[in-house]
Design a protein around this motif. Structure first.
Motif, mmCIF file in Angstrom:
data_model
loop_
_atom_site.group_PDB
_atom_site.id
_atom_site.type_symbol
_atom_site.label_atom_id
_atom_site.label_comp_id
_atom_site.label_asym_id
_atom_site.label_seq_id
_atom_site.Cartn_x
_atom_site.Cartn_y
_atom_site.Cartn_z
ATOM 1 N N ASP A 39 0.926 -1.090 -0.007
ATOM 2 C CA ASP A 39 0.004 0.364 -0.134
ATOM 3 C C ASP A 39 0.942 1.283 0.033
ATOM 4 O O ASP A 39 1.091 1.744 1.131
ATOM 5 C CB ASP A 39 -1.096 -0.053 1.253
ATOM 6 C CG ASP A 39 -1.822 1.263 1.402
ATOM 7 O OD1 ASP A 39 -1.902 1.656 0.117
ATOM 8 O OD2 ASP A 39 -2.566 1.576 2.157
ATOM 9 N N ASN A 40 1.490 1.399 -1.153
ATOM 10 C CA ASN A 40 2.230 2.609 -1.348
ATOM 11 C C ASN A 40 2.276 3.226 -2.889
ATOM 12 O O ASN A 40 1.455 2.676 -3.665
ATOM 13 C CB ASN A 40 3.712 2.471 -1.091
ATOM 14 C CG ASN A 40 4.228 1.336 -1.754
ATOM 15 O OD1 ASN A 40 4.481 1.301 -2.873
ATOM 16 N ND2 ASN A 40 4.457 -0.063 -0.952
ATOM 17 N N VAL A 41 2.909 4.260 -2.920
ATOM 18 C CA VAL A 41 2.669 4.933 -4.221
ATOM 19 C C VAL A 41 3.214 3.965 -5.617
ATOM 20 O O VAL A 41 2.639 3.899 -6.463
ATOM 21 C CB VAL A 41 3.614 6.188 -4.313
ATOM 22 C CG1 VAL A 41 3.847 6.846 -5.777
ATOM 23 C CG2 VAL A 41 3.075 7.489 -3.278
ATOM 24 N N LYS A 42 4.477 3.160 -5.319
ATOM 25 C CA LYS A 42 5.080 2.167 -6.049
ATOM 26 C C LYS A 42 4.438 0.784 -6.193
ATOM 27 O O LYS A 42 4.793 0.000 -6.991
ATOM 28 C CB LYS A 42 6.640 1.943 -5.913
ATOM 29 C CG LYS A 42 7.256 3.235 -6.274
ATOM 30 C CD LYS A 42 8.628 3.252 -6.229
ATOM 31 C CE LYS A 42 9.564 4.448 -6.644
ATOM 32 N NZ LYS A 42 10.941 4.243 -6.719
ATOM 33 N N SER A 43 3.366 0.628 -5.084
ATOM 34 C CA SER A 43 2.927 -0.678 -4.914
ATOM 35 C C SER A 43 3.953 -1.840 -5.078
ATOM 36 O O SER A 43 3.667 -3.048 -5.616
ATOM 37 C CB SER A 43 1.856 -0.957 -6.396
ATOM 38 O OG SER A 43 0.846 -0.012 -6.425
ATOM 39 N N GLU A 44 4.711 -1.459 -4.257
ATOM 40 C CA GLU A 44 6.014 -2.476 -3.954
ATOM 41 C C GLU A 44 5.848 -2.815 -2.471
ATOM 42 O O GLU A 44 5.358 -2.215 -1.790
ATOM 43 C CB GLU A 44 7.365 -1.945 -4.195
ATOM 44 C CG GLU A 44 7.545 -1.723 -5.939
ATOM 45 C CD GLU A 44 8.667 -1.216 -6.187
ATOM 46 O OE1 GLU A 44 9.782 -0.872 -5.238
ATOM 47 O OE2 GLU A 44 9.332 -1.217 -7.388
ATOM 48 N N TYR A 45 6.454 -3.968 -2.192
ATOM 49 C CA TYR A 45 6.574 -4.752 -1.022
ATOM 50 C C TYR A 45 7.898 -4.418 -0.407
ATOM 51 O O TYR A 45 9.190 -4.993 -0.712
ATOM 52 C CB TYR A 45 6.419 -6.057 -0.794
ATOM 53 C CG TYR A 45 5.108 -6.678 -1.473
ATOM 54 C CD1 TYR A 45 3.952 -6.833 -0.724
ATOM 55 C CD2 TYR A 45 4.932 -6.700 -2.949
ATOM 56 C CE1 TYR A 45 2.681 -7.114 -1.248
ATOM 57 C CE2 TYR A 45 3.581 -7.271 -3.412
ATOM 58 C CZ TYR A 45 2.369 -7.339 -2.614
ATOM 59 O OH TYR A 45 1.635 -7.724 -2.990
ATOM 60 N N TYR A 46 8.083 -3.180 0.374
ATOM 61 C CA TYR A 46 9.302 -2.751 1.122
ATOM 62 C C TYR A 46 9.708 -3.546 2.385
ATOM 63 O O TYR A 46 8.671 -3.848 3.171
ATOM 64 C CB TYR A 46 9.218 -1.487 1.537
ATOM 65 C CG TYR A 46 8.917 -0.329 0.362
ATOM 66 C CD1 TYR A 46 9.905 -0.587 -0.714
ATOM 67 C CD2 TYR A 46 7.741 0.476 0.176
ATOM 68 C CE1 TYR A 46 9.539 0.123 -2.081
ATOM 69 C CE2 TYR A 46 7.821 1.346 -0.866
ATOM 70 C CZ TYR A 46 8.511 1.142 -1.947
ATOM 71 O OH TYR A 46 8.562 1.877 -2.995
ATOM 72 N N ILE A 47 10.996 -3.885 2.563
ATOM 73 C CA ILE A 47 11.307 -4.671 3.617
ATOM 74 C C ILE A 47 11.227 -3.775 4.997
ATOM 75 O O ILE A 47 11.224 -4.558 5.968
ATOM 76 C CB ILE A 47 12.783 -4.962 3.457
ATOM 77 C CG1 ILE A 47 13.325 -6.401 4.220
ATOM 78 C CG2 ILE A 47 13.753 -3.835 3.411
ATOM 79 C CD1 ILE A 47 14.465 -7.161 3.775
ATOM 80 N N THR A 48 11.379 -2.534 4.723
ATOM 81 C CA THR A 48 11.086 -1.784 6.007
ATOM 82 C C THR A 48 9.966 -1.981 6.764
ATOM 83 O O THR A 48 9.720 -1.738 8.029
ATOM 84 C CB THR A 48 11.492 -0.204 5.633
ATOM 85 O OG1 THR A 48 10.355 0.230 4.504
ATOM 86 C CG2 THR A 48 12.832 0.206 5.424
ATOM 87 N N SER A 49 8.912 -2.504 6.080
ATOM 88 C CA SER A 49 7.450 -2.595 6.640
ATOM 89 C C SER A 49 7.463 -3.754 7.594
ATOM 90 O O SER A 49 6.203 -3.911 8.346
ATOM 91 C CB SER A 49 6.724 -2.756 5.538
ATOM 92 O OG SER A 49 6.326 -1.815 4.694
ATOM 93 N N ILE A 50 8.572 -4.387 7.402
ATOM 94 C CA ILE A 50 8.610 -5.696 8.624
ATOM 95 C C ILE A 50 8.422 -5.206 9.873
ATOM 96 O O ILE A 50 8.181 -5.999 10.942
ATOM 97 C CB ILE A 50 9.741 -6.543 8.009
ATOM 98 C CG1 ILE A 50 9.625 -8.099 8.713
ATOM 99 C CG2 ILE A 50 11.157 -6.041 8.554
ATOM 100 C CD1 ILE A 50 10.768 -8.999 8.371
ATOM 101 N N VAL A 51 9.171 -4.072 10.425
ATOM 102 C CA VAL A 51 9.179 -3.677 11.582
ATOM 103 C C VAL A 51 7.826 -3.569 11.978
ATOM 104 O O VAL A 51 7.503 -3.803 13.373
ATOM 105 C CB VAL A 51 9.836 -2.180 11.474
ATOM 106 C CG1 VAL A 51 9.844 -1.777 12.815
ATOM 107 C CG2 VAL A 51 11.352 -2.468 10.993
#
Length: 448
Positions: free
Chosen positions: A193-205
């Motif tokens: 759920d972000n502008v680029k529709s990518e899965y960011y590793i920082t979201s794991i926090v």
């Protein structure tokens, strides 16, 4: 010790390199950045290594297969972000019960010592550990927001940070560690759920915190986690690495008059007591023993220089050169795949390729080992104490016996017996008055 594995992220496009060579296969200190990343995690105790590659760079996957085997390659296709990249390694690590270290393939200065704090924090009770660094200029790095007890609450991208959060200098390196099972479970819950529709590793926090787990922070230096995303970045990493390696050699007793002009490779071994003059380049595979002197403007690769030997100035040692104790290899001498015995000398203007030179032999200026016939290589052997006259061509396969001499200007095509003198040259013919007649004829033609 708990079993350890590593996932190395190497699936980036690397477009800023503007090179046909994939980013992670660019070299620092003569070694690819990818190999350096593998070296670091293996030295940190990771027995299993999985490298996440992209379909756009098959050379990266092939490089991994050659070093680690097919099981070490995981393909991210399509590329959907950093969390998605790590998840691509899940199948390769199926059944693994231990700690997983996630690192980047484009941080060529990273070492096992820099990664050790991650495992220390896991051993101390953290469930997830994110590797941080204190940035001199945080700029566009993600800020790591911690509570008073040091627990990591979230990682905020620079564009989303408040003015207060932008004052934080603790930034995320892109590396982390956790137990395998929870790590992949948390990554699977990361959304796009972000502008680029990518899965960011920082979201794991946020996922781990929501599960009631303790997220800790380990620290490395900014230099250790410095990436190399373009050619300038590779050059910057090279400079840091060379400075660090030179300093370590000098601390071990190696003498360098102008260390900034000496360039080393990742596996260069130089013993304390060796002397390096200015402007020397070491390619891979060089070993220099104590007491050896490498003089200015020399290039060495795949060679051994024994104690007391002198190489250069302006010498070139190629793979297989083994220069014996107290031997001299002088200016504009090239040695390839030749063992040079103790005290032997080739002081200037020679090519020694494939063979051997015995102890205390002397190779005169202009000598050539003629080792190649256009199809095959053959060897030349010069015996102990032999004397090869200047401008000699030794046509391999050929042997010069111990103590033998060859006359200057000879083309030696047959073996020479020990203590013999070999001469091979046409008799000198003198034509009296020829030069004067030649000049007169030339001048007469010009006057017409």
């Amino acid at each position: 010790m708990t079993a350890r594995a590593a996932v190395i992220m190497a699936a980036g496009q690397g477009t800023r390199m503007k090179s046909p060579t994939p980013k992670v296969l660019h070299r620092v200190g003569g070694r690819t950045m990818l190999d350096r990343a593998i070296d670091a995690v293996q030295a940190a105790g990771c027995e299993r290594v999985v490298v996440v590659c992209g379909t756009h760079s098959p050379a990266v996957a092939e490089h991994v297969r050659r070093r680690l085997g097919d099981d070490a390659v995981a393909i991210q296709n399509p590329p959907l972000g950093t969390a998605h990249a790590v998840l691509a390694a899940r199948e390769a690590l199926a059944g693994f019960d231990g700690e997983v270290l996630v690192t980047n393939a484009d941080c060529p200065l990273l070492t096992a010592d820099d990664l050790a704090p991650i495992f220390e924090r896991l051993a101390a009770g953290d469930d997830l550990v994110m590797l941080a660094f204190e940035a001199a200029d945080p700029a566009l790095y993600g800020r790591m927001i911690q509570d008073a007890d040091g627990r990591l609450l979230r990682i905020v991208e620079a564009r989303d940070a408040s003015p207060e959060e932008k004052t934080v200098k603790v930034c995320y390196s892109g590396m982390l560690g956790a137990a395998a099972g929870p790590l992949f479970d948390w990554l699977a819950k990361v959304d796009n759920d972000n502008v680029k529709s990518e899965y960011y590793i920082t979201s794991i926090v946020g996922v781990a915190n929501a599960a009631g787990k303790r997220v800790g922070v380990a620290f490395a230096s900014e230099t250790a986690v410095m990436g190399a995303d373009d050619q300038a970045g590779v050059a910057r990493a090279e400079r840091f690495w060379q400075d660090r390696t030179r300093a370590a050699l000098m601390a071990g007793g190696v003498s360098m008059v102008a260390p900034e002009t000496v360039f080393l490779s990742w596996d260069t071994k130089i013993a304390g007591g060796a002397v390096l003059e200015p402007n020397i380049v070491f390619g891979p595979g060089v070993q220099v023993e104590s007491g050896a002197v490498i003089r200015a403007f020399s290039h060495l690769e795949g060679a051994v220089v024994r104690g007391g030997a002198i190489v250069g100035p302006y010498a070139r040692l190629r793979p297989g050169a083994d220069i014996g104790e107290d031997a001299h290899i002088g200016n504009f001498v090239e040695v390839k795949n030749v063992t040079v015995g103790k005290g032997a000398k080739a002081n200037h203007l020679a090519y020694l390729g494939d063979g051997s030179v015995g102890a205390k032999a002397n190779i005169g200026a202009g000598t050539i080992f003629c080792n190649y016939d256009g199809f095959d290589k053959a060897k030349t052997h010069v015996g102990e104490g032999a004397f090869v006259g200047s401008n000699s061509s030794l046509v391999a396969p050929v042997s010069i016996g111990a103590g033998a001499y060859t006359g200057s200007g000879s083309v030696i095509t047959q073996d020479v017996a020990p203590d013999a003198l070999a001469l091979e040259r046409a008799p000198q013919v003198e034509k009296e008055g020829w030069a004067a007649r030649f000049r007169a004829a030339k001048l007469a033609r010009k006057q017409k």
